[in-house]
Design a protein around this motif. Structure first.
Motif, PDB file in Angstrom:
ATOM      1  N   ILE A 155      31.022 127.564  78.114  1.00 37.60           N
ATOM      2  CA  ILE A 155      32.143 126.993  78.920  1.00 37.60           C
ATOM      3  C   ILE A 155      33.331 126.749  77.917  1.00 37.60           C
ATOM      4  CG2 ILE A 155      32.605 125.667  80.844  1.00 37.60           C
ATOM      5  CD1 ILE A 155      30.686 127.319  81.582  1.00 37.60           C
ATOM      6  N   GLY A 156      34.581 127.248  78.211  1.00 36.12           N
ATOM      7  CA  GLY A 156      35.686 126.817  77.406  1.00 36.12           C
ATOM      8  C   GLY A 156      36.201 127.794  76.841  1.00 36.12           C
ATOM      9  N   SER A 157      36.963 127.568  75.553  1.00 35.17           N
ATOM     10  CA  SER A 157      38.070 128.664  75.118  1.00 35.17           C
ATOM     11  C   SER A 157      37.020 129.378  74.271  1.00 35.17           C
ATOM     12  CB  SER A 157      38.785 127.743  74.152  1.00 35.17           C
ATOM     13  OG  SER A 157      39.445 128.494  73.084  1.00 35.17           O
ATOM     14  N   TYR A 158      37.517 130.632  74.019  1.00 36.55           N
ATOM     15  CA  TYR A 158      36.632 131.653  73.036  1.00 36.55           C
ATOM     16  C   TYR A 158      36.785 131.080  71.742  1.00 36.55           C
ATOM     17  CZ  TYR A 158      37.963 134.594  76.961  1.00 36.55           C
ATOM     18  OH  TYR A 158      38.087 135.195  78.234  1.00 36.55           O
ATOM     19  N   ASP A 159      37.765 130.179  71.441  1.00 33.59           N
ATOM     20  CA  ASP A 159      37.828 129.696  70.148  1.00 33.59           C
ATOM     21  C   ASP A 159      36.767 128.719  69.808  1.00 33.59           C
ATOM     22  OD1 ASP A 159      39.719 131.212  69.465  1.00 33.59           O
ATOM     23  OD2 ASP A 159      41.354 130.009  70.031  1.00 33.59           O
ATOM     24  N   THR A 160      36.057 128.219  70.540  1.00 35.21           N
ATOM     25  CA  THR A 160      35.196 127.111  70.593  1.00 35.21           C
ATOM     26  C   THR A 160      33.534 127.678  70.646  1.00 35.21           C
ATOM     27  OG1 THR A 160      34.994 126.498  72.766  1.00 35.21           O
ATOM     28  CG2 THR A 160      36.604 125.124  71.251  1.00 35.21           C
ATOM     29  N   PRO A 195      41.090 135.131  82.012  1.00 43.73           N
ATOM     30  CA  PRO A 195      41.995 133.888  81.275  1.00 43.73           C
ATOM     31  C   PRO A 195      43.268 133.745  81.961  1.00 43.73           C
ATOM     32  CG  PRO A 195      41.457 135.957  79.938  1.00 43.73           C
ATOM     33  CD  PRO A 195      40.765 136.026  81.441  1.00 43.73           C
ATOM     34  N   ARG A 196      43.820 134.742  82.914  1.00 40.91           N
ATOM     35  CA  ARG A 196      45.170 134.743  83.340  1.00 40.91           C
ATOM     36  C   ARG A 196      44.913 133.686  84.634  1.00 40.91           C
ATOM     37  NH1 ARG A 196      45.924 140.950  84.630  1.00 40.91           N
ATOM     38  NH2 ARG A 196      43.935 140.376  85.354  1.00 40.91           N
ATOM     39  N   ARG A 197      44.020 133.405  85.070  1.00 43.22           N
ATOM     40  CA  ARG A 197      43.769 132.799  86.351  1.00 43.22           C
ATOM     41  C   ARG A 197      43.015 131.332  86.249  1.00 43.22           C
ATOM     42  NH1 ARG A 197      43.739 138.261  88.015  1.00 43.22           N
ATOM     43  NH2 ARG A 197      45.440 138.767  89.376  1.00 43.22           N
ATOM     44  N   CYS A 198      42.510 130.952  85.132  1.00 39.33           N
ATOM     45  CA  CYS A 198      41.381 130.048  85.178  1.00 39.33           C
ATOM     46  C   CYS A 198      41.933 129.368  83.678  1.00 39.33           C
ATOM     47  CB  CYS A 198      40.078 130.915  84.511  1.00 39.33           C
ATOM     48  SG  CYS A 198      38.766 129.696  84.543  1.00 39.33           S
ATOM     49  N   LYS A 199      41.755 128.021  83.987  1.00 37.74           N
ATOM     50  CA  LYS A 199      41.981 127.081  82.846  1.00 37.74           C
ATOM     51  C   LYS A 199      41.206 127.292  81.723  1.00 37.74           C
ATOM     52  CE  LYS A 199      43.789 123.185  85.609  1.00 37.74           C
ATOM     53  NZ  LYS A 199      43.484 121.819  86.091  1.00 37.74           N
ATOM     54  N   ILE A 200      41.694 127.297  80.518  1.00 38.78           N
ATOM     55  CA  ILE A 200      40.968 127.551  79.338  1.00 38.78           C
ATOM     56  C   ILE A 200      39.408 126.710  79.089  1.00 38.78           C
ATOM     57  CG2 ILE A 200      40.763 127.253  76.666  1.00 38.78           C
ATOM     58  CD1 ILE A 200      43.705 127.977  76.746  1.00 38.78           C
ATOM     59  N   GLU A 201      39.663 125.425  79.656  1.00 35.82           N
ATOM     60  CA  GLU A 201      38.279 124.613  79.423  1.00 35.82           C
ATOM     61  C   GLU A 201      37.429 124.954  80.587  1.00 35.82           C
ATOM     62  OE1 GLU A 201      41.514 122.125  81.755  1.00 35.82           O
ATOM     63  OE2 GLU A 201      41.564 123.579  80.191  1.00 35.82           O
ATOM     64  N   ASN A 202      37.824 126.010  81.343  1.00 33.78           N
ATOM     65  CA  ASN A 202      36.795 126.343  82.740  1.00 33.78           C
ATOM     66  C   ASN A 202      36.133 127.833  82.394  1.00 33.78           C
ATOM     67  OD1 ASN A 202      36.894 123.700  83.725  1.00 33.78           O
ATOM     68  ND2 ASN A 202      38.790 124.485  85.041  1.00 33.78           N
TER      69      ASN A 202
END
Length: 214
Positions: A155-160, A195-202
């Motif tokens: 759950i969250g950013s691809y970077d994490t 990712p265009r429609r969803c908050k990064i953290e979600n």
């Protein structure tokens, strides 16, 4: 209204794992795939791969509208986008942390079992007539059995993602396995959120690593 077959709901073991690592034996499935290189955020090649994958997937799905649907067709929700990621540089040692411009990738979308190689060729011809600018020679029909893997819901950013990968690595060691990433088996992601429609953290992403018993 006829119910559409939804792979995410029917195969929760494949698409909806828990937020803790688990073992799964992934069966053979049919995919349309495109290979490429570069940062998915900026690469024109990645953008074109998306056009090809979704164009072919929806050509097949929407064939019911014009009476050209294949034998054994059933209505369904197009499965989520998936990606295999790796680096050529051995210094990365099979990991996914590095310069995104150096990424090698295979992007995939699962297809229903009625999608034979003949159906794939037909879909390419039909889409090519509609969008002649697309280089559909990049698309390939793939039957793929991934086999034994450990997976987790990130759950969250691809970077994490490294946080979830560390949990997977700990679980893999505790259960007596080793990660089996090599030339044939890759770091695997399944994208459940747009990712265009969803908050990064979600953002919800299934991360899957091939493993083998020690």
């Amino acid at each position: 209204m006829e119910k559409k077959f939804d792979y995410k709901k029917e195969y929760k073991d494949l698409y909806l794992p828990k937020k803790k690592p688990s073992l799964i034996d992934v069966p053979e499935m049919i995919f349309i795939a495109v290979d490429g290189k570069g940062n998915p955020n900026t690469s024109q090649e990645y953008k074109e791969a998306m056009e090809i994958l979704y164009g072919l997937s929806y050509t097949i799905k929407m064939s019911k509208k014009d009476g050209t649907k294949p034998k054994d067709y059933f209505d369904y929700v197009v499965p989520p986008l998936e990606g295999l990621w790796w680096f050529d540089d051995e210094s990365y040692k099979g990991g996914t942390i590095g310069d995104k411009n150096d990424f090698l990738w295979t992007s995939l979308i699962r297809q229903p079992d009625f999608v034979t190689e003949e159906v794939f060729i037909w879909a390419k011809e039909k889409l090519q007539n509609k969008k002649p600018e697309l280089n559909l020679s990049k698309a390939k029909y793939l039957k793929w059995k991934e086999g034994l893997c450990v997976q987790i819901m990130h759950i969250g950013s691809y970077d994490t993602e490294i946080e979830s990968i560390n949990k997977m690595n700990k679980y893999i060691e505790q259960e007596g396995f080793v990660t089996d990433i090599n030339n044939n088996r890759k770091h695997h992601e399944i994208y459940l959120s747009d990712p265009r429609r969803c908050k990064i953290e979600n953002l919800k992403t299934v991360i899957r690593h091939p493993v083998k018993k020690i």
